[in-house]
Design a protein around this motif. Structure first.
Motif, short mmCIF file in Angstrom:
data_model
loop_
_atom_site.label_atom_id
_atom_site.label_comp_id
_atom_site.label_asym_id
_atom_site.label_seq_id
_atom_site.Cartn_x
_atom_site.Cartn_y
_atom_site.Cartn_z
N ALA A 128 45.74 21.41 72.41
CA ALA A 128 47.08 20.95 73.13
C ALA A 128 48.01 22.24 73.31
O ALA A 128 48.67 22.75 74.15
N CYS A 176 49.56 9.61 69.42
CA CYS A 176 49.96 10.88 70.36
C CYS A 176 50.94 10.18 71.63
O CYS A 176 50.56 8.97 71.83
N GLN A 195 45.17 8.05 64.13
CA GLN A 195 45.84 9.11 65.02
C GLN A 195 46.91 8.74 65.89
O GLN A 195 46.88 7.27 66.35
N PHE A 214 42.74 18.27 67.64
CA PHE A 214 43.39 17.59 68.73
C PHE A 214 44.71 18.45 69.07
O PHE A 214 45.07 18.47 70.11
N VAL A 215 45.37 18.95 68.10
CA VAL A 215 46.53 19.44 68.22
C VAL A 215 46.66 20.83 68.78
O VAL A 215 47.21 21.49 69.87
N HIS A 233 40.13 10.85 72.58
CA HIS A 233 41.70 11.18 71.98
C HIS A 233 41.96 12.57 72.21
O HIS A 233 43.03 12.89 72.56
N ARG A 234 41.07 13.35 72.09
CA ARG A 234 41.38 14.99 72.48
C ARG A 234 42.08 15.04 74.15
O ARG A 234 42.88 15.62 74.25
N CYS A 263 45.31 13.75 74.24
CA CYS A 263 46.40 14.76 73.92
C CYS A 263 46.62 15.80 74.77
O CYS A 263 47.60 16.32 75.00
N PHE A 298 52.45 14.36 68.25
CA PHE A 298 51.09 14.12 67.83
C PHE A 298 51.35 13.51 66.39
O PHE A 298 51.95 14.35 65.57
#
Length: 428
Positions: free
Chosen positions: A324, A293, A291, A320-321, A14-15, A18, A304
Motif C-alpha cells: 500500500a 483496515c 487484521q 499488506f502495508v 485482504h491485500r 488495503c 492498517f
C-alpha cells in the motif's frame, strides 16, 4: 468484519482491500536537496551534453601527437610551455604546433589538442617541459557528450531517488525535480504492558519492539515515519491519540488490540466510532490472522491495524502495508510487493493446510546455483530474534500441510540475492 465461525478471508482479498484504500500521492516540485528518497514523477532528460566541453582527465600537458613523436626516457622531447589552463577557465585557447600548455584536471582542452600527457611522464617543467612517453590519440581527454548527449533520458519516472540519482540530477543542472512526496506514516503501539526500551521491566511488561520495528520498516521503503509513544489499553486515551495524529498523517499503522480479547482496544475504539470506517477480519495466514483496515476521520485517512506479536506485526506489514505504501509512493504495478524467487527447501517443516504460511527463513545457493531455503526458527509469533537471521519469508500456500526437503517454495526477498557458491575443482 468476517462472519462468525471459522470463515477466513484470503490473503489476496485482504491485500486488495488495503490497496483499494490508497492511491499515489499528487506529485509536487521539490528542491533537489529535499528530494532524496522520493519517487520521480517525470522522465528526466539531459538539457546539454555531459561533459559540456572537452576537458582533461589528468594534470599534465596538452599536446599534438606529431610534436611528441618518438619521445622516450632515453630521448625525451622538449616543448615550450605557452600557458597554464586551470579548471574553470572560460576563454577558448588554440594549441599552436610545436608548443604545449600545462593543464589541470577538468580544465577545457585547447582547440587542436590530440592528447594530454600526464605530469608523471614529464620533468614537470613550467616554461619548458621534457616529455618521456608518447600518449595514444585522445588519451586522457574527456570528450563533450562522452557521458550523455543533450536530449537523452537519464532517469525514468518511477525511480526512487538515491544519492547517486541526486548526483546525476545536479550534474545536468536540475535544481528542482517533480516527485511523488513521501507518505507521512504515524505508527502507534498499544498495550498497557508495553514500555519504552531503556525502561527496567516490571513483571508482566515488555519493551516496544513493534513501534521501532514498524517505524524502521516505513523509513526503509522511503516513507516518513512518526512514532507515537506507547498507548495504554484505554479507549478514551487511544481515541484521543488517533484524533490528534490525523492532522499530520497520510496513513496510520497500529499494532496490537485487534484480536478477540477483552482488552483489544484498537478494535473496540475503531468499531464504535461513527467517524471511522474500519473492518476487522480473520485472515487465512500464519502468522498474522487478526487484521483490520479502513479509514479514519472526515479526511478518510487510511489505517492498517496489525496484530501485536512482533513477528505477526512484521509479516503483516510486509504482506499488506508495504504494498500500500509503495502504491502511495507511485508504484503503479498491479501488486507492488517485494521481489519473489523460487527456492528449494533444504529442510522439511509442517504448515496449517487451511492457511497461507509465512516462514522466517534463510537461503544460500548450492553448487548447482539453486537457491536453498531453510527455516531459522519455530513458528511462534513471539520468537522475534529469528527475524534478525531471516533473509526471506518462505510462502507455503493454502492446501499444503507438509513441506518436504527438495520441494520448491516461493520466497519473498528481505534483502539482496546471495552470491553464487564457488564451484569445487572437481565439479564437471
Amino acid at each position: 468484519m468476517s462472519p462468525a465461525g471459522d470463515t477466513l478471508t484470503t490473503v489476496a482479498a485482504h491485500r486488495q482491500a488495503c490497496l483499494d484504500l490508497v492511491r499515489p500521492l499528487p506529485p509536487l516540485d521539490l528542491a533537489l536537496r529535499d528530494a532524496l528518497g522520493c519517487v520521480l514523477a517525470e522522465d528526466v532528460v539531459s538539457p546539454r551534453p555531459l561533459p559540456a566541453f572537452d576537458n582533461s582527465a589528468m594534470d599534465g600537458y596538452a599536446v599534438r601527437l606529431r610534436d611528441v613523436a618518438g619521445a622516450s626516457e632515453e630521448h625525451p622531447v622538449g616543448l615550450p610551455v605557452v600557458g597554464d589552463i586551470a579548471a574553470g577557465r572560460p576563454d577558448a585557447l588554440r594549441l599552436v604546433g610545436g608548443t604545449t600548455a600545462r593543464i589541470m584536471t577538468g580544465a577545457p582542452v585547447p582547440q587542436g589538442t590530440e592528447a594530454v600527457v600526464p605530469v608523471e611522464w614529464t620533468d614537470r617543467g613550467v616554461a619548458h617541459v621534457s616529455i618521456t612517453r608518447v600518449p595514444a590519440e585522445g588519451q586522457h581527454v574527456r570528450r563533450a557528450g562522452e557521458d550523455v548527449e543533450a536530449g537523452v533520458l537519464v532517469l525514468e519516472a518511477g525511480t526512487r531517488l538515491e544519492p547517486r540519482h541526486v548526483g546525476v540530477l545536479a550534474a545536468i543542472g536540475r535544481a528542482r525535480v517533480r516527485v511523488r512526496p513521501r507518505p507521512r506514516v504515524v505508527v502507534v503501539s498499544t498495550g498497557t504492558e508495553v514500555v519504552e526500551p531503556g525502561v527496567t521491566l516490571a513483571r508482566g511488561q515488555l519493551h516496544d519492539a513493534n513501534g521501532y520495528l514498524l517505524t524502521a520498516a516505513v523509513e526503509d521503503l522511503g516513507a516518513l515515519a512518526y512514532r507515537v509513544g506507547v498507548v495504554a489499553d484505554d479507549a478514551r486515551e487511544l481515541a484521543g491519540v488517533l484524533d490528534d495524529q490525523l492532522v499530520r498523517a497520510d496513513v496510520v499503522v497500529t499494532s496490537g488490540g485487534v484480536s478477540e480479547g477483552a482488552y483489544d482496544t484498537v478494535k473496540e475504539v475503531l468499531s464504535a466510532s461513527g467517524q471511522h470506517a474500519v473492518r476487522f477480519d480473520r485472515i487465512a495466514m500464519q502468522p498474522g490472522m487478526p487484521q483490520g483496515c479502513g479509514t479514519l476521520g472526515e479526511q478518510a485517512v487510511p489505517v492498517f491495524t496489525l496484530p501485536g506479536n512482533p513477528v505477526s506485526s512484521f509479516v503483516s506489514f510486509e504482506v499488506f502495508v508495504r504494498p500500500a505504501l509503495r502504491r502511495m509512493l507511485g508504484d503503479e504495478g498491479p501488486d507492488p510487493q517485494r521481489p519473489r524467487v523460487t527456492a528449494v527447501a533444504g529442510a522439511g517443516w509442517t504448515s496449517p493446510p487451511a492457511k497461507e504460511q509465512y516462514v522466517r527463513a534463510a537461503w544460500t545457493r548450492d553448487e548447482r546455483g539453486r537457491f536453498v531455503v531453510e527455516p531459522v526458527s519455530g513458528h511462534g509469533s513471539h520468537l522475534v530474534t529469528a527475524l534478525a537471521r531471516a533473509t526471506c519469508l518462505a510462502v507455503v500456500p493454502v492446501g499444503v500441510g507438509v513441506v518436504e526437503p527438495g520441494d520448491e517454495v516461493e520466497c519473498i526477498l528481505l534483502g539482496p540475492l546471495p552470491a553464487p557458491a564457488p564451484r569445487s575443482q572437481d565439479t564437471p
